[in-house]
Design a protein around this motif. Structure first.
Motif, PDB file in Angstrom:
ATOM      1  N   GLU A   1       0.920  -1.238  -0.097  1.00 45.15           N
ATOM      2  CA  GLU A   1      -0.060  -0.026  -0.035  1.00 45.15           C
ATOM      3  C   GLU A   1       0.851   1.309  -0.124  1.00 45.15           C
ATOM      4  O   GLU A   1       0.657   2.177  -0.741  1.00 45.15           O
ATOM      5  CB  GLU A   1      -1.041   0.192   1.275  1.00 45.15           C
ATOM      6  CG  GLU A   1      -1.997  -1.103   1.341  1.00 45.15           C
ATOM      7  CD  GLU A   1      -1.458  -2.326   1.724  1.00 45.15           C
ATOM      8  OE1 GLU A   1      -0.234  -2.652   2.031  1.00 45.15           O
ATOM      9  OE2 GLU A   1      -2.385  -3.424   1.656  1.00 45.15           O
ATOM     10  N   LEU A   2       1.966   1.199   0.453  1.00 42.99           N
ATOM     11  CA  LEU A   2       2.769   2.466   0.975  1.00 42.99           C
ATOM     12  C   LEU A   2       3.492   2.445  -0.497  1.00 42.99           C
ATOM     13  O   LEU A   2       4.008   3.716  -0.851  1.00 42.99           O
ATOM     14  CB  LEU A   2       3.611   2.299   1.979  1.00 42.99           C
ATOM     15  CG  LEU A   2       3.107   2.424   3.453  1.00 42.99           C
ATOM     16  CD1 LEU A   2       4.211   2.162   4.489  1.00 42.99           C
ATOM     17  CD2 LEU A   2       2.425   3.874   3.563  1.00 42.99           C
ATOM     18  N   ALA A   3       4.010   1.407  -0.932  1.00 42.12           N
ATOM     19  CA  ALA A   3       4.859   1.525  -2.096  1.00 42.12           C
ATOM     20  C   ALA A   3       3.925   2.019  -3.314  1.00 42.12           C
ATOM     21  O   ALA A   3       4.445   2.762  -4.165  1.00 42.12           O
ATOM     22  CB  ALA A   3       5.230  -0.211  -2.546  1.00 42.12           C
ATOM     23  N   GLU A   4       2.708   1.729  -3.214  1.00 41.55           N
ATOM     24  CA  GLU A   4       1.910   2.350  -4.380  1.00 41.55           C
ATOM     25  C   GLU A   4       1.978   3.786  -4.139  1.00 41.55           C
ATOM     26  O   GLU A   4       1.887   4.453  -5.294  1.00 41.55           O
ATOM     27  CB  GLU A   4       0.382   1.597  -4.219  1.00 41.55           C
ATOM     28  CG  GLU A   4      -0.491   2.163  -5.211  1.00 41.55           C
ATOM     29  CD  GLU A   4      -0.294   1.538  -6.778  1.00 41.55           C
ATOM     30  OE1 GLU A   4      -0.546   2.290  -7.427  1.00 41.55           O
ATOM     31  OE2 GLU A   4      -0.061   0.503  -6.774  1.00 41.55           O
ATOM     32  N   ILE A   5       1.419   4.024  -3.116  1.00 41.48           N
ATOM     33  CA  ILE A   5       1.426   5.804  -3.127  1.00 41.48           C
ATOM     34  C   ILE A   5       2.594   6.443  -3.239  1.00 41.48           C
ATOM     35  O   ILE A   5       2.519   7.365  -4.008  1.00 41.48           O
ATOM     36  CB  ILE A   5       1.198   6.124  -1.357  1.00 41.48           C
ATOM     37  CG1 ILE A   5      -0.267   5.475  -1.187  1.00 41.48           C
ATOM     38  CG2 ILE A   5       1.033   7.307  -0.930  1.00 41.48           C
ATOM     39  CD1 ILE A   5      -0.695   5.345   0.410  1.00 41.48           C
ATOM     40  N   HIS A   6       3.709   5.935  -2.712  1.00 42.37           N
ATOM     41  CA  HIS A   6       5.133   6.697  -2.962  1.00 42.37           C
ATOM     42  C   HIS A   6       5.499   6.695  -4.425  1.00 42.37           C
ATOM     43  O   HIS A   6       6.228   7.692  -4.894  1.00 42.37           O
ATOM     44  CB  HIS A   6       6.266   6.149  -1.983  1.00 42.37           C
ATOM     45  CG  HIS A   6       6.143   6.472  -0.689  1.00 42.37           C
ATOM     46  ND1 HIS A   6       6.749   7.729  -0.100  1.00 42.37           N
ATOM     47  CD2 HIS A   6       5.253   6.238   0.115  1.00 42.37           C
ATOM     48  CE1 HIS A   6       6.550   7.694   0.834  1.00 42.37           C
ATOM     49  NE2 HIS A   6       5.578   7.023   1.570  1.00 42.37           N
ATOM     50  N   ALA A   7       5.017   5.401  -5.336  1.00 35.95           N
ATOM     51  CA  ALA A   7       5.417   5.324  -6.506  1.00 35.95           C
ATOM     52  C   ALA A   7       4.675   6.476  -7.430  1.00 35.95           C
ATOM     53  O   ALA A   7       5.208   6.953  -8.334  1.00 35.95           O
ATOM     54  CB  ALA A   7       5.163   3.935  -7.077  1.00 35.95           C
TER      55      ALA A   7
END
Length: 331
Positions: free
Chosen positions: A118-124
């Motif tokens: 979930e965090l990876a999606e947001i930061h990407a």
């Protein structure tokens, strides 16, 4: 000391404009409008722009004509949005000890974020992709630090020191992904010069040197004359223009917004100086009415790929128009 270093570095990056190198002349200026992403760029890539009407050298005209896209290149496309999986892959192989950003957000944090989907999606999306998707400059990306390193041990005259740029890790991550995974593979498919060895996968300096050695040994064996000369391009990356490299990048599929974001961010850099004494509080940058700054910062992950593509075009033109000379024994 910091003041002198900043003056020197600024003058170093202004050298192309002060010396009036061909791409910085008034005749060339329309091509570089809007950071090299104007409608003129479209016409150059389509081959419809009237290059012969420009007051530039014949060599520069040939170079601009060589930028016309081939049918295969017209179908190339590099996505502006970095997917979560790509972000996670880049972070997985990223060396944690690498200096990462002027804001002190270390790669340790990015690698930890990449572990959570979930965090990876947001930061990407938010930190890496949005500026490139819409062509704007992220304020945090505008800070850059010139790390002053010795070229030769204990030789510390300021004009000999090497400038290595430290930029935001999230900005660098997108460039690393875009150029390594998309733009360079596109350029390889299109066909780079066989004589271009730098910045390409599977091509090493040792292999290139061995090729030269075998060439010289062959001519020695057959007792024929061969001529070779060194062509060291001093301060090469510091003399490349980001706006012109927008055209090179778009030739191999980069979107207009991503190319604009990249070049505009470099132009907007506020640069500190870092030495063994620490990081300077003062900065230098382009000021309105001042001489412009050029240069692709050494340490940016797209530099070698950009030079490989640009020099490949030059080498192809050289092979086509400069066939060399025939040396004859006067006897």
């Amino acid at each position: 000391m910091e003041s002198w270093l900043m003056q020197r570095n600024k003058r170093h990056l202004q050298q192309m404009y002060i010396e009036k190198s061909p791409p910085t002349t008034e005749a060339f200026a329309p091509i570089l409008e809007d950071y090299g992403t104007s409608t003129i760029t479209d016409e150059i890539l389509e081959g419809t722009f009237d290059v012969d009407s420009l007051d530039i050298s014949d060599e520069m005209k040939l170079f601009l004509k060589s930028l016309k896209r081939t049918p295969e290149e017209e179908r190339m496309h590099v996505p502006s949005r970095m997917p979560k999986e790509a972000f996670q892959e880049v972070m997985r192989v990223q060396n944690e000890s690498t200096s990462s950003s002027p804001s002190a957000i270390h790669y340790t944090l990015w690698k930890a974020i990449a572990e959570v989907d979930e965090l990876a999606e947001i930061h990407a999306l938010w930190l890496r992709s949005l500026p490139f998707m819409h062509g704007f400059i992220c304020e945090r990306h505008k800070r850059e630090i010139d790390c002053m390193l010795e070229k030769k041990a204990k030789v510390r005259q300021i004009h000999i020191l090497r400038i290595i740029g430290l930029m935001e890790g999230c900005w660098n991550t997108y460039l690393k992904w875009a150029y390594n995974k998309h733009i360079m593979p596109n350029a390889e498919k299109s066909g780079l010069s066989s004589n271009q060895w730098g910045g390409r996968r599977g091509r090493s300096a040792i292999a290139c040197a061995t090729r030269k050695l075998i060439t010289w040994e062959y001519f020695r064996y057959v007792k024929e004359t061969v001529l070779a000369f060194p062509g060291d391009l001093q301060s090469n990356f510091d003399r490349m223009l980001p706006s012109f490299n927008s055209i090179i990048s778009m030739k191999y599929g980069m979107t207009r917004t991503a190319a604009r974001c990249r070049a505009a961010t470099v132009a907007a850099f506020k640069r500190n100086i870092r030495t063994a004494a620490g990081t300077s509080k003062g900065t230098y940058q382009y000021e309105s009415g001042d001489v412009k700054l050029g240069g692709e910062i050494q340490g940016k992950p797209d530099n070698m790929q950009l030079w490989a593509m640009e020099s490949s075009l030059l080498l192809k033109l050289h092979e086509e128009h400069c066939r060399g000379v025939e040396l004859r024994d006067p006897e």
